[in-house]
Each structure stands twice: as structure tokens, then as C-alpha cells.
Design an enzyme around this catalytic site. Structure first.
Site, PDB file in Angstrom:
ATOM      1  N   TYR A 177     -10.090   0.321  -8.850  1.00  0.00           N
ATOM      2  CA  TYR A 177     -11.217  -0.197  -7.723  1.00  0.00           C
ATOM      3  C   TYR A 177     -12.554  -0.038  -8.642  1.00  0.00           C
ATOM      4  O   TYR A 177     -13.830  -0.195  -8.048  1.00  0.00           O
ATOM      5  CB  TYR A 177     -11.198   0.796  -6.664  1.00  0.00           C
ATOM      6  CG  TYR A 177     -10.126   0.438  -5.603  1.00  0.00           C
ATOM      7  CD1 TYR A 177      -9.936  -0.975  -5.061  1.00  0.00           C
ATOM      8  CD2 TYR A 177      -9.146   1.332  -5.499  1.00  0.00           C
ATOM      9  CE1 TYR A 177      -8.761  -1.115  -4.278  1.00  0.00           C
ATOM     10  CE2 TYR A 177      -7.816   0.981  -4.417  1.00  0.00           C
ATOM     11  CZ  TYR A 177      -7.685  -0.269  -4.150  1.00  0.00           C
ATOM     12  OH  TYR A 177      -6.704  -0.485  -3.473  1.00  0.00           O
TER      13      TYR A 177
ATOM     14  N   ASN B 166     -14.435  -5.617   4.836  1.00  0.00           N
ATOM     15  CA  ASN B 166     -13.287  -5.106   3.757  1.00  0.00           C
ATOM     16  C   ASN B 166     -12.256  -4.359   4.759  1.00  0.00           C
ATOM     17  O   ASN B 166     -12.786  -2.915   4.943  1.00  0.00           O
ATOM     18  CB  ASN B 166     -13.773  -4.505   2.709  1.00  0.00           C
ATOM     19  CG  ASN B 166     -12.657  -4.399   1.859  1.00  0.00           C
ATOM     20  OD1 ASN B 166     -11.308  -4.420   2.353  1.00  0.00           O
ATOM     21  ND2 ASN B 166     -12.911  -3.778   0.749  1.00  0.00           N
TER      22      ASN B 166
ATOM     23  N   HIS C  31     -12.472  -8.348  -0.551  1.00  0.00           N
ATOM     24  CA  HIS C  31     -11.808  -7.391  -1.105  1.00  0.00           C
ATOM     25  C   HIS C  31     -12.048  -7.306  -2.400  1.00  0.00           C
ATOM     26  O   HIS C  31     -12.441  -8.251  -3.109  1.00  0.00           O
ATOM     27  CB  HIS C  31     -10.130  -7.628  -1.111  1.00  0.00           C
ATOM     28  CG  HIS C  31      -9.654  -7.999   0.417  1.00  0.00           C
ATOM     29  ND1 HIS C  31      -9.326  -6.819   1.023  1.00  0.00           N
ATOM     30  CD2 HIS C  31      -9.378  -8.860   0.958  1.00  0.00           C
ATOM     31  CE1 HIS C  31      -8.706  -7.130   2.149  1.00  0.00           C
ATOM     32  NE2 HIS C  31      -8.740  -8.432   2.330  1.00  0.00           N
TER      33      HIS C  31
ATOM     34  N   GLU D 271     -14.193 -12.105   5.366  1.00  0.00           N
ATOM     35  CA  GLU D 271     -13.493 -10.972   4.737  1.00  0.00           C
ATOM     36  C   GLU D 271     -13.529 -10.852   3.400  1.00  0.00           C
ATOM     37  O   GLU D 271     -13.405 -12.022   2.518  1.00  0.00           O
ATOM     38  CB  GLU D 271     -11.959 -11.282   5.047  1.00  0.00           C
ATOM     39  CG  GLU D 271     -10.841 -10.296   4.673  1.00  0.00           C
ATOM     40  CD  GLU D 271      -9.487 -10.378   5.033  1.00  0.00           C
ATOM     41  OE1 GLU D 271      -9.566 -10.775   6.196  1.00  0.00           O
ATOM     42  OE2 GLU D 271      -8.574 -10.233   4.300  1.00  0.00           O
TER      43      GLU D 271
ATOM     44  N   PRO E 222     -10.681   1.850   6.103  1.00  0.00           N
ATOM     45  CA  PRO E 222     -10.208   3.044   5.382  1.00  0.00           C
ATOM     46  C   PRO E 222     -10.060   3.526   3.817  1.00  0.00           C
ATOM     47  O   PRO E 222      -9.782   2.620   3.362  1.00  0.00           O
ATOM     48  CB  PRO E 222      -8.794   3.216   6.231  1.00  0.00           C
ATOM     49  CG  PRO E 222      -8.336   1.879   6.269  1.00  0.00           C
ATOM     50  CD  PRO E 222      -9.687   1.213   6.693  1.00  0.00           C
ATOM     51  N   ASN E 223     -10.417   4.471   3.347  1.00  0.00           N
ATOM     52  CA  ASN E 223     -10.523   5.212   2.264  1.00  0.00           C
ATOM     53  C   ASN E 223     -11.548   4.635   1.298  1.00  0.00           C
ATOM     54  O   ASN E 223     -11.609   5.249   0.255  1.00  0.00           O
ATOM     55  CB  ASN E 223      -8.980   4.869   1.641  1.00  0.00           C
ATOM     56  CG  ASN E 223      -8.174   5.809   2.393  1.00  0.00           C
ATOM     57  OD1 ASN E 223      -8.450   7.092   2.602  1.00  0.00           O
ATOM     58  ND2 ASN E 223      -6.827   5.400   2.845  1.00  0.00           N
TER      59      ASN E 223
ATOM     60  N   ARG F 260      -1.197  -8.135  -6.456  1.00  0.00           N
ATOM     61  CA  ARG F 260      -0.605  -6.748  -6.512  1.00  0.00           C
ATOM     62  C   ARG F 260       0.586  -6.923  -5.680  1.00  0.00           C
ATOM     63  O   ARG F 260       1.278  -7.903  -5.729  1.00  0.00           O
ATOM     64  CB  ARG F 260      -1.703  -5.861  -5.595  1.00  0.00           C
ATOM     65  CG  ARG F 260      -3.055  -5.844  -6.439  1.00  0.00           C
ATOM     66  CD  ARG F 260      -4.219  -5.044  -5.931  1.00  0.00           C
ATOM     67  NE  ARG F 260      -3.854  -3.691  -5.722  1.00  0.00           N
ATOM     68  CZ  ARG F 260      -4.364  -2.605  -4.978  1.00  0.00           C
ATOM     69  NH1 ARG F 260      -5.548  -2.880  -4.389  1.00  0.00           N
ATOM     70  NH2 ARG F 260      -3.772  -1.412  -5.129  1.00  0.00           N
TER      71      ARG F 260
ATOM     72  N   ALA G 143      -6.716  -1.008   4.147  1.00  0.00           N
ATOM     73  CA  ALA G 143      -4.977  -1.214   4.295  1.00  0.00           C
ATOM     74  C   ALA G 143      -4.912  -1.870   5.499  1.00  0.00           C
ATOM     75  O   ALA G 143      -3.954  -2.521   5.925  1.00  0.00           O
ATOM     76  CB  ALA G 143      -4.710   0.077   4.031  1.00  0.00           C
TER      77      ALA G 143
ATOM     78  N   ARG H 204     -11.929   8.135  -7.002  1.00  0.00           N
ATOM     79  CA  ARG H 204     -10.542   8.120  -7.282  1.00  0.00           C
ATOM     80  C   ARG H 204     -10.226   6.640  -7.853  1.00  0.00           C
ATOM     81  O   ARG H 204     -10.801   5.711  -7.284  1.00  0.00           O
ATOM     82  CB  ARG H 204      -9.522   8.427  -6.157  1.00  0.00           C
ATOM     83  CG  ARG H 204     -10.217   9.653  -5.339  1.00  0.00           C
ATOM     84  CD  ARG H 204      -9.335  10.924  -5.633  1.00  0.00           C
ATOM     85  NE  ARG H 204     -10.029  11.914  -5.046  1.00  0.00           N
ATOM     86  CZ  ARG H 204      -9.841  12.504  -3.764  1.00  0.00           C
ATOM     87  NH1 ARG H 204      -8.970  11.754  -3.087  1.00  0.00           N
ATOM     88  NH2 ARG H 204     -10.526  13.642  -3.389  1.00  0.00           N
TER      89      ARG H 204
HETATM   90  O1  CA2 Z   1      -9.225  -4.609  -2.737  1.00  0.00           O
HETATM   91  C1  CA2 Z   1      -9.566  -4.402  -1.675  1.00  0.00           C
HETATM   92  O2  CA2 Z   1     -10.817  -4.183  -1.305  1.00  0.00           O
HETATM   93  C2  CA2 Z   1      -8.528  -3.595  -0.789  1.00  0.00           C
HETATM   94  O3  CA2 Z   1      -9.078  -3.809   0.659  1.00  0.00           O
HETATM   95  C3  CA2 Z   1      -8.857  -2.039  -0.925  1.00  0.00           C
HETATM   96  C4  CA2 Z   1      -7.723  -1.447  -0.128  1.00  0.00           C
HETATM   97  C5  CA2 Z   1      -6.240  -1.874  -0.062  1.00  0.00           C
HETATM   98  O4  CA2 Z   1      -5.383  -1.216   0.709  1.00  0.00           O
HETATM   99  C6  CA2 Z   1      -6.347  -3.326   0.070  1.00  0.00           C
HETATM  100  O5  CA2 Z   1      -4.917  -3.723  -0.095  1.00  0.00           O
HETATM  101  C7  CA2 Z   1      -7.320  -4.074  -0.818  1.00  0.00           C
HETATM  102  C8  CA2 Z   1      -7.644   0.004  -0.348  1.00  0.00           C
HETATM  103  C9  CA2 Z   1      -9.035   0.885  -0.057  1.00  0.00           C
HETATM  104  C10 CA2 Z   1      -8.896   2.291  -0.517  1.00  0.00           C
HETATM  105  O6  CA2 Z   1      -9.877   2.480  -1.552  1.00  0.00           O
HETATM  106  C11 CA2 Z   1      -9.743   3.536  -2.597  1.00  0.00           C
HETATM  107  C12 CA2 Z   1     -10.604   3.593  -3.346  1.00  0.00           C
HETATM  108  C13 CA2 Z   1     -10.720   4.808  -4.353  1.00  0.00           C
HETATM  109  C14 CA2 Z   1      -9.575   5.329  -4.296  1.00  0.00           C
HETATM  110  C15 CA2 Z   1      -8.373   5.207  -3.442  1.00  0.00           C
HETATM  111  C16 CA2 Z   1      -8.708   4.500  -2.343  1.00  0.00           C
END
Ligand code: CA2
Length: 147
Positions: A22, A73, A99, A97, A9-10, A106, A76, A17
Site C-alpha cells: 500500500y 474506498n 482503490h 469507488e 476499514p484498516n 491480487r 475490505a 504497515r
Molecule cells: O487497494 C485498496 O485500496 C483496497 O481497498 C485496500 C483494502 C483491501 O481489502 C482491498 O481489497 C483493496 C485493505 C485496506 C487495508 O489497508 C491496510 C493498510 C496498511 C496495512 C494494512 C492494511
């Protein structure tokens, strides 16, 4: 050899963003890099993204027999989803997996992964390179275990 890459997700927001966390690379750019690496390694890479837990579970369940392994990946859902963990454990094909960020550097709630223990391995903290390293690792493992 066919490899499935799943983005949780996201991740479709990447590059648009929160570039401070990221980076500026978009998801289609990451997918293009994965497909280019797949061509170099001699494997076929299929990339999918979903914000829906059940859709990811379904794709993992359908993968055996079509895909030799999965790079995921879970985003969340890494920190929340027993359903994804059970799907990975039941799949019976190797799953790596990845990330983008180092989740251990974090917030405390990101330190636990429900999925990592049922995966072949985990790579994190290298930005988009985490995906490419994950694909190389999975391909190397599959090639060494091929009969
Ligand atoms: O670091 C990673 O790849 C994560 O899987 C990214 C997730 C986070 O919840 C994990 O703890 C670590 C979040 C992905 C959302 O990506 C976004 C990208 C741009 C703006 C907002 C969110």
C-alpha cells in the site's frame, strides 16, 4: 460544492504497515492532498475513516442534501458488503469507488466488488493518486451536470 471522501476499514494503518502493498503515504497525508486538490478545483472536501460497516452506511445515508457526491474506498467491505451497496444505490448522488491497489492483480476474492456496479465509476491501481483521480472525475461530472 461539498464532496465527502470515505475510507473503509484498516486504511488508518496506511504508511505504518505493509508498505510493500500500500506504499508509505499515510491517511492524513492523503487527506491533505485531497483537501489541497479540492481548493484548486473550488470544492470543499470532508474526509472520514471508519472500521465499522454501519458507520459508513450511516454517513452515506446522511450525505444527500449536504454533499454533492462521494469518493469512497470501501476497502475490505468492497468484497463483502451488500449493506454498503444498498446504501450507495439508495443515496441518489454520484459515488466514485477508488482503490490504492489493482484488485484484479491480487487474490481472486478481491476481484469482485459489491459496490462498483452502483457507482458512477471506479479507479484503481494508482496508489494515493487513485483518490485524486477519483475526486477530479467526480468534480468534473458534477460540474458538467450542474444547472
Ligand atoms: O487497494 C485498496 O485500496 C483496497 O481497498 C485496500 C483494502 C483491501 O481489502 C482491498 O481489497 C483493496 C485493505 C485496506 C487495508 O489497508 C491496510 C493498510 C496498511 C496495512 C494494512 C492494511
Amino acid at each position: 460544492m461539498q464532496i465527502l471522501v470515505l475510507h473503509g476499514p484498516n486504511l488508518s494503518l496506511l504508511g505504518r504497515r505493509e508498505p510493500g502493498i500500500y506504499g508509505s503515504c499515510t491517511l492524513p497525508e492523503i487527506d491533505r492532498q485531497l483537501q489541497a486538490l479540492g481548493r484548486e478545483l473550488g470544492c470543499d472536501v470532508t474526509c472520514r475513516q471508519s472500521d465499522v460497516e454501519g458507520e459508513l452506511v450511516g454517513w452515506i445515508g446522511q450525505a444527500p442534501g449536504i454533499f454533492a457526491g462521494i469518493v469512497i474506498n470501501p476497502a475490505a467491505y468492497t468484497h463483502t458488503s451488500v449493506a454498503l451497496r444498498d446504501a450507495v444505490a439508495a443515496a441518489g448522488i454520484p459515488v466514485v469507488e477508488v482503490h490504492l491497489s489493482n484488485t484484479h492483480a491480487r487474490e481472486a476474492f478481491r476481484h469482485q466488488s459489491y459496490t462498483a456496479a452502483v457507482c458512477l465509476g471506479q479507479i484503481q491501481g494508482f496508489g494515493p493518486q487513485s483518490y485524486l483521480l477519483g475526486l477530479r472525475a467526480l468534480h468534473g461530472f458534477l460540474s458538467s451536470t450542474e444547472r
